[in-house]
Design an enzyme around this catalytic site. Structure first.
Site, PDB file in Angstrom:
ATOM      1  N   TYR A 173       0.824  -1.211   0.000  1.00  0.00           N
ATOM      2  CA  TYR A 173       0.000   0.000   0.000  1.00  0.00           C
ATOM      3  C   TYR A 173       0.862   1.267   0.000  1.00  0.00           C
ATOM      4  CZ  TYR A 173      -3.070  -3.721   1.413  1.00  0.00           C
ATOM      5  OH  TYR A 173      -3.724  -4.920   1.457  1.00  0.00           O
ATOM      6  N   TYR A 193     -12.613  -7.834   4.667  1.00  0.00           N
ATOM      7  CA  TYR A 193     -11.397  -7.768   3.843  1.00  0.00           C
ATOM      8  C   TYR A 193     -11.061  -9.182   3.394  1.00  0.00           C
ATOM      9  CZ  TYR A 193      -6.661  -7.335   2.213  1.00  0.00           C
ATOM     10  OH  TYR A 193      -5.542  -7.401   1.412  1.00  0.00           O
ATOM     11  N   ASP A 226     -13.920 -17.174   5.248  1.00  0.00           N
ATOM     12  CA  ASP A 226     -12.529 -16.810   5.013  1.00  0.00           C
ATOM     13  C   ASP A 226     -11.840 -16.777   6.376  1.00  0.00           C
ATOM     14  OD1 ASP A 226     -10.121 -15.572   4.654  1.00  0.00           O
ATOM     15  OD2 ASP A 226     -10.883 -13.937   3.406  1.00  0.00           O
ATOM     16  N   LYS A 261      -1.975 -17.513   5.969  1.00  0.00           N
ATOM     17  CA  LYS A 261      -1.215 -16.834   7.018  1.00  0.00           C
ATOM     18  C   LYS A 261      -0.496 -17.779   7.989  1.00  0.00           C
ATOM     19  CE  LYS A 261      -3.659 -12.389   6.907  1.00  0.00           C
ATOM     20  NZ  LYS A 261      -2.592 -11.443   6.654  1.00  0.00           N
TER      21      LYS A 261
HETATM   22  N1  PLP Z   1      -8.483 -12.852   3.677  1.00  0.00           N
HETATM   23  C1  PLP Z   1      -8.262 -12.330   4.883  1.00  0.00           C
HETATM   24  C2  PLP Z   1      -9.312 -12.471   5.951  1.00  0.00           C
HETATM   25  C3  PLP Z   1      -7.070 -11.656   5.163  1.00  0.00           C
HETATM   26  O1  PLP Z   1      -6.868 -11.109   6.384  1.00  0.00           O
HETATM   27  C4  PLP Z   1      -6.099 -11.564   4.135  1.00  0.00           C
HETATM   28  C5  PLP Z   1      -4.838 -10.835   4.376  1.00  0.00           C
HETATM   29  O2  PLP Z   1      -4.722  -9.997   5.226  1.00  0.00           O
HETATM   30  C6  PLP Z   1      -6.363 -12.136   2.893  1.00  0.00           C
HETATM   31  C7  PLP Z   1      -7.568 -12.780   2.697  1.00  0.00           C
HETATM   32  C8  PLP Z   1      -5.369 -12.062   1.771  1.00  0.00           C
HETATM   33  O3  PLP Z   1      -4.265 -12.867   2.040  1.00  0.00           O
HETATM   34  P1  PLP Z   1      -2.866 -12.595   1.319  1.00  0.00           P
HETATM   35  O4  PLP Z   1      -2.364 -11.289   1.829  1.00  0.00           O
HETATM   36  O5  PLP Z   1      -2.015 -13.779   1.730  1.00  0.00           O
HETATM   37  O6  PLP Z   1      -3.136 -12.581  -0.146  1.00  0.00           O
END
Ligand code: PLP
Length: 434
Positions: A21, A154, A255, A284
């Site tokens: 960012y 997100y 997610d 993660k």
């Molecule tokens: N989904 C969620 C809930 C996240 O917190 C993140 C990253 O912060 C992502 C998807 C995207 O993951 P990446 O940064 O490994 O592409």
């Protein structure tokens, strides 16, 4: 390897290297990390307050749950390196990937049986969406191709995940006309312990019923909304989603890229609600923060549905799919986590954060203080002065990365009580400064 002086490194960084960012060239000088061990980052040069070592309050964005240079994880990578670092996954398979997929099926809710190994969280979300859309296409309902989510979410930075991120986060405004048009319900009422707001539930159902004919899936972050604003909601809303999705013939995607592997106090946040989604995304902490890896898991119904289609395959296959090094360290990280009383560690950190952050309620400009599992959040009533807040935390010997109006922490689970207290003090100092 030749060593660059810190000055040279920073001037090359500024000239050539994008940061998350960030503008190009960079306008804020990043701290140079020389090495990391346990819960400490060792910097190349002293920073605010003359510190060269900072306690990591961020787990490198939710990932490094066991801290850095953990001997067991280091050994798992070394051992795998002695066999192979990578082979393609098309037409080939290997034990680290097969063991990992089987383990993920074992530890996630029972209906999830099939695993797609992706190379980042955003790609896992892309794959989850593709699974849902393709399921409906393959089963004769191609018009079911939109997604419903609630605000404050997100899900990543690639285009389809961006389309379900909170529309007020800036990206929708920038990409109007480019992003697929998805449906947004209001953010669920805040509070892990809150009871279900019946008016919210019936408005949600009304929206879903009106659009069920065109909806492939609902996608949400369960219990903890992370980068969209660090809000917590009651598991009752997940039960509501499960019920409504079943009733209206819509798939449900959780997610759990941020919440997975214990962070919210349950191994997966879905467990707080006792429900299973049709698709779950993980990432993660899956590798303990060592290597990039993610996964999208689905039910047999989805896999079978896709197999019945005109194109009976899931058309996705990243070059580094199932990377053996990443899978090997993921296996070791999951063994390490489940081989200890991790709930006790997460609870211990939760207690330390509650104790340490409660005084922040009295700081002028603080709007809210909240803790869930090993996540602590201080929300201000104004945008954070990121540089001032970061420096204030560094003076306390802690690495934090605030954003928007939020100063937050999710420490590695191995953080000892004294360091948890130090992190909380740094969050409070950042709230004063920021
Ligand atoms: N989904 C969620 C809930 C996240 O917190 C993140 C990253 O912060 C992502 C998807 C995207 O993951 P990446 O940064 O490994 O592409």
């Amino acid at each position: 390897m030749p060593q660059l002086s810190a000055d040279t490194l920073l001037s090359l960084d500024r000239a050539h290297v994008w940061h998350p960012y960030g503008p190009m060239p960079g306008t804020v000088t990043p701290y140079v990390v020389e090495s990391a061990s346990g819960v400490r980052l060792r910097l190349a040069e002293p920073v605010a307050g003359g510190r060269r070592e900072l306690v990591d309050g961020m787990s490198s964005w939710w990932a490094a749950i066991h801290g850095y240079r953990h001997p067991v994880l280091d050994e798992a990578v070394r051992e795998q390196l002695g066999r192979m670092s990578h082979v393609m996954f098309g037409g080939l398979t290997h034990e680290p990937a097969v063991r990992l997929a089987s383990r993920l099926v074992e530890i996630t809710p029972e209906p999830l049986q099939h695993v797609f190994l992706a190379d980042s969280g955003s790609v896992a979300v892309e794959v989850a969406m593709k699974m849902c859309l393709q399921y409906w296409q393959s089963t004769g309902r191609p018009e079911k191709n939109r997604l419903l989510t609630w605000r404050g979410g997100y899900h990543g930075d690639t285009f389809h995940p961006m389309s379900v991120c909170d529309p007020d986060g800036g990206m929708h405004h920038l990409w109007g006309g480019v992003l697929p048009g998805q449906l947004f319900a209001p953010q669920p009422p805040a509070g892990f312990g809150a009871s279900l707001d019946v008016a919210y539930a019936s408005a949600f159902e009304e929206l879903m019923a009106r659009h069920a004919h065109e909806l492939a899936a609902v996608i949400v972050e369960p219990v903890v909304q992370g980068a969209g604003g660090m809000q917590f909601h009651s598991p009752a809303y997940l039960r509501m989603l499960r019920e409504l999705c079943d009733k209206h013939g819509v798939l449900l995607v959780f997610d759990e890229i941020a919440t997975g592997f214990g962070r919210s106090g349950a191994l997966f946040a879905a467990e707080h609600a006792g429900v299973s989604p049709d698709v779950m995304c993980l990432g993660k902490a899956i590798t303990g923060g060592y290597l990039t890896l993610a996964a999208a898991l689905c039910t047999s119904e989805i896999a079978d549905g896709i197999s019945r289609g005109e194109m009976p395959v899931l058309a996705h296959g990243p070059t580094f799919m199932g990377n053996p090094l990443a899978c090997a360290v993921a296996n070791a990280s999951i063994d390490l986590l489940l081989g200890q009383d991790w709930q006790v560690e997460v609870k211990r950190i939760e207690t330390g954060l509650v104790d340490g952050l409660t005084p922040a309620r009295d700081i002028p400009g603080v709007r809210d203080v909240r803790v869930q599992g090993a996540i602590g959040v201080v929300q201000l009533d104004h945008p954070v002065d990121v540089i001032a807040a970061t420096e204030a935390a560094a003076r306390e010997g802690v690495w934090l990365r605030p954003f928007r109006d939020l100063i937050y922490t999710m420490p590695p689970y191995v953080t000892e009580d004294e360091d948890v207290a130090r992190i909380a003090a740094a969050v409070n100092a950042a709230a004063v400064a920021g």
